[in-house]
Design a protein around this motif. Structure first.
Motif, short mmCIF file in Angstrom:
data_model
loop_
_atom_site.label_atom_id
_atom_site.label_comp_id
_atom_site.label_asym_id
_atom_site.label_seq_id
_atom_site.Cartn_x
_atom_site.Cartn_y
_atom_site.Cartn_z
N LYS A 192 48.61 8.32 -7.23
CA LYS A 192 49.87 7.64 -6.83
C LYS A 192 51.57 7.40 -7.46
CE LYS A 192 47.12 3.24 -5.33
NZ LYS A 192 46.98 2.02 -5.37
N ILE A 193 52.49 8.04 -6.96
CA ILE A 193 53.93 7.81 -7.90
C ILE A 193 53.87 6.41 -7.97
CG2 ILE A 193 56.00 8.32 -7.95
CD1 ILE A 193 55.98 10.42 -5.56
N VAL A 209 48.46 12.92 -7.34
CA VAL A 209 48.70 13.99 -6.27
C VAL A 209 50.08 15.30 -6.13
CG1 VAL A 209 50.74 12.52 -7.97
CG2 VAL A 209 51.60 13.19 -6.21
N CYS A 210 50.35 15.80 -5.49
CA CYS A 210 50.05 17.23 -5.71
C CYS A 210 51.95 16.85 -6.31
CB CYS A 210 50.05 17.40 -4.25
SG CYS A 210 48.26 17.27 -3.68
N ILE A 237 49.30 17.24 -10.26
CA ILE A 237 49.27 16.72 -11.88
C ILE A 237 48.12 16.91 -12.41
CG2 ILE A 237 50.64 15.63 -13.20
CD1 ILE A 237 51.80 16.67 -10.85
N GLY A 238 47.37 16.16 -12.57
CA GLY A 238 45.80 16.19 -13.91
C GLY A 238 45.15 17.99 -13.60
N GLY A 239 45.34 18.29 -12.36
CA GLY A 239 45.23 20.07 -12.77
C GLY A 239 45.91 21.05 -13.71
N THR A 304 44.50 9.83 -16.56
CA THR A 304 44.35 9.09 -15.75
C THR A 304 45.70 9.07 -15.39
OG1 THR A 304 43.93 7.68 -17.04
CG2 THR A 304 42.14 8.01 -16.02
N GLU A 305 46.74 9.26 -15.78
CA GLU A 305 48.27 9.05 -15.83
C GLU A 305 48.62 9.47 -16.75
OE1 GLU A 305 50.84 5.25 -16.33
OE2 GLU A 305 49.41 4.84 -15.55
N VAL A 306 50.19 10.33 -16.04
CA VAL A 306 51.02 11.23 -16.48
C VAL A 306 52.67 10.50 -16.06
CG1 VAL A 306 51.53 13.73 -16.41
CG2 VAL A 306 48.68 12.88 -16.17
#
Length: 565
Positions: A192-193, A209-210, A237-239, A304-306
């Protein structure tokens, strides 16, 4: 934000008897003169606690503090037995019990826990690289930070490794399963954004999210901002944070290890949830803990969040030019970068890459099969774009560049740029039945011509088909070694090793943007030094004393830095 109290309660329970509190008490009981770092000038006949020098007290206190902090981390363990230097993981029976508890924990969501054989296989293998695959024991799909905390606690209880899985685009085996079994944490349902702050040029999102979806969303909402890091289109984003990614835009905007990740919410191996900093653009409050997790490849915590930084969308255009050899092309890049014109990207494609594009590419153009540069110019208006075009055309001509072509409109610019984006797939088709060993190295831009020239000579001598494409503007290039059998795999391994040693000798790195994973960890001691590598391992042991988070990745085996395994 959620913040668990596991570490806090364990620490408080031990506080009165811990070496940490004893050290503080000893220090507080000392007289002011004893706390001073100066040696006493008073002669004494024999030492006593009352006449110890201030420095001795401080040394004793420091030793107790270190012991106390060790106890602090040990307090988060499932039991109180000593932590071995080499982690000990749960048995097959422990894995089975962990899976059963995961299924009970997420019983309300039948899709949250999977032991389907195809699911396990697809998360432990990849067609994008050459590394051997290993299936996981179970794949779990969290939807929120609280889910991740539950999974981490179960993993800790049964001593089961946790391997994060994001977009699955990594090339150095970062998401491979662990040999004794493990929990694969697939973050795809956390996509999610959460918030868009246009006025602050930032955005808060979940890790699944990409980046391309983020930019599409901003475009569709009429927000003239974008996230400039651009690795594989399906990278998340996480990767991207975890590998310190970059892409074609790094010339202008830098990499994932710059200032594009403002903060992160992270679940630590203890189960505690932290937020690395606030959302303000700058802060001098302590060291930057966000960067502790950038490039850590999921070995220190689960993101878990950025909060990511955004930047304005500016007009761009694209030009292409060809060269008689790669040395002249890279020398032209060096002069262009020193000219100060508005360059967003500089991409190199060698003669073999251009041959592949002519044979299998989607463009209707037929290109000279020569070493080629693609420039993306950026400016605030047409006048600035035209000036950049003029300066670059003059520079490349001095280095033997020919066939300089500037896009006549936005559509042609997009078509030219898609040529670079399609290069990998065209190159893969050059050898039927082959797989690609895609590798990258990076050196200072002034050393790039030497590196590419020597590497192309080396590749030619082996007989391997290996097109080269790369981000020439920041000294980063990629080779795709096409392999059909075990003998070619052996040859490719030797070539890649020589390429890496050559790059490091030129003050470069074993990987500019692919990350370390299992594929490049053997080179870290040579590149960073044994002391730096041991510091990395010390941080890992302190934060993850059980060694549960993505084991076998990033950190060299002890034998690689002179220690016994």
């Amino acid at each position: 934000m959620l913040r668990t109290t596991v570490m806090k309660s364990a620490f408080r329970a031990r506080q009165l008897s811990s070496p940490f509190s004893n050290a503080v008490s000893m220090y507080n009981r000392c007289s002011p003169s004893a706390r001073s770092p100066r040696f006493s000038t008073t002669a004494v006949s024999k030492p006593s606690i009352s006449t110890f020098s201030g420095q001795t007290i401080i040394l004793l206190s420091a030793a107790s503090l270190i012991s106390g902090f060790a106890g602090y981390f040990l307090a988060n363990r499932h039991d109180t037995e000593a932590v071995p230097r080499k982690p000990q993981y749960g048995s097959r029976e422990d894995c089975t019990r962990a899976v059963e508890e995961l299924k009970k924990t997420f019983a309300d969501d039948e899709d949250a826990v999977s032991t389907n054989a195809d699911d396990l296989y697809s998360h432990g293998f990849s067609v994008n690289d050459h590394h051997p695959g290993t299936s996981h024991t179970v794949v779990v799909y969290p939807t929120c930070t609280e889910d991740v905390v539950k999974i981490v606690k179960i993993a800790t209880k049964y001593r089961i490794p946790i391997i994060p899985y994001s977009g699955g685009t990594s090339l150095e085996g970062q998401f491979r399963g662990y040999s004794s079994g493990g929990i694969c944490l697939d973050m795809s349902r956390m996509s999610k954004i959460i918030e868009i702050h246009e006025a602050d040029s930032d955005l808060v999102c979940q890790p699944g999210v990409c980046w391309s979806d983020i930019n599409d969303t901003l475009h569709d909402q009429g927000i003239p901002l974008f996230f400039p890091l651009d690795p594989a289109p399906t990278a998340t984003i996480g990767g991207m944070l975890s590998t310190g990614c970059s892409g074609t835009n790094a010339v202008r905007y830098g990499t994932g290890k710059a200032e594009w990740f403002l903060n992160a919410t992270v679940v630590l191996p203890s189960g505690e949830v932290i937020k690395t900093r606030r959302r303000s653009r700058k802060s001098s409050a302590g060291f930057d803990t966000t960067k502790l997790f950038i490039g850590a490849e999921g070995t220190l915590g689960i993101v878990t969040e950025v909060t990511i930084r955004l930047t304005p969308v500016l007009p761009t255009t694209v030009a292409v030019v060809h060269f008689p050899d790669v040395r002249k092309a890279t020398e032209a890049v060096r002069e262009v970068m020193l000219s100060g014109v508005g360059i967003q990207c500089v991409e190199l494609m060698d003669d073999l890459c251009m041959h592949a594009l002519n044979k299998y590419g989607q463009s209707e153009d037929r290109w000279p099969e020569k070493d080629t540069l693609l420039f993306k110019f950026q400016g605030h208006n047409q006048a600035s774009l035209s000036e950049s075009d003029r300066v670059v055309e003059e520079i490349v001509a001095r280095h033997g560049g020919f066939g300089f072509k500037l896009a006549k409109d936005d559509q042609q610019a997009a078509d030219l740029w898609s040529t670079r984006k399609n290069a990998l797939y065209a190159c893969l088709a050059l050898v039927n039945g082959s797989r690609a060993w895609s590798t990258d190295v990076c050196v200072p831009v002034s050393k790039l011509s030497e590196l590419v020239y020597e590497t192309k000579k080396d590749l030619a001598s082996t007989g391997l088909v290996a097109p080269i494409a790369g981000h020439a503007g920041d000294g980063n290039f990629h080779a795709s070694l096409l392999i059909r059998d075990e003998e070619e795999l052996r040859i490719a391994k030797d070539v890649v090793s020589r390429m890496v040693h050559r790059a490091i000798a030129l003050d470069g790195t074993c990987t500019g943007e692919h990350g370390v994973g299992i594929g490049k960890k053997e080179y870290l001691v040579e590149e960073l030094g044994a002391g730096t590598v041991e510091l990395m391992k010390t941080v890992k042991r302190a934060i993850d004393p059980l060694g549960l988070f993505n084991p076998g990745k990033l950190y060299p085996d002890d034998s690689a830095d002179g220690k016994k395994d």
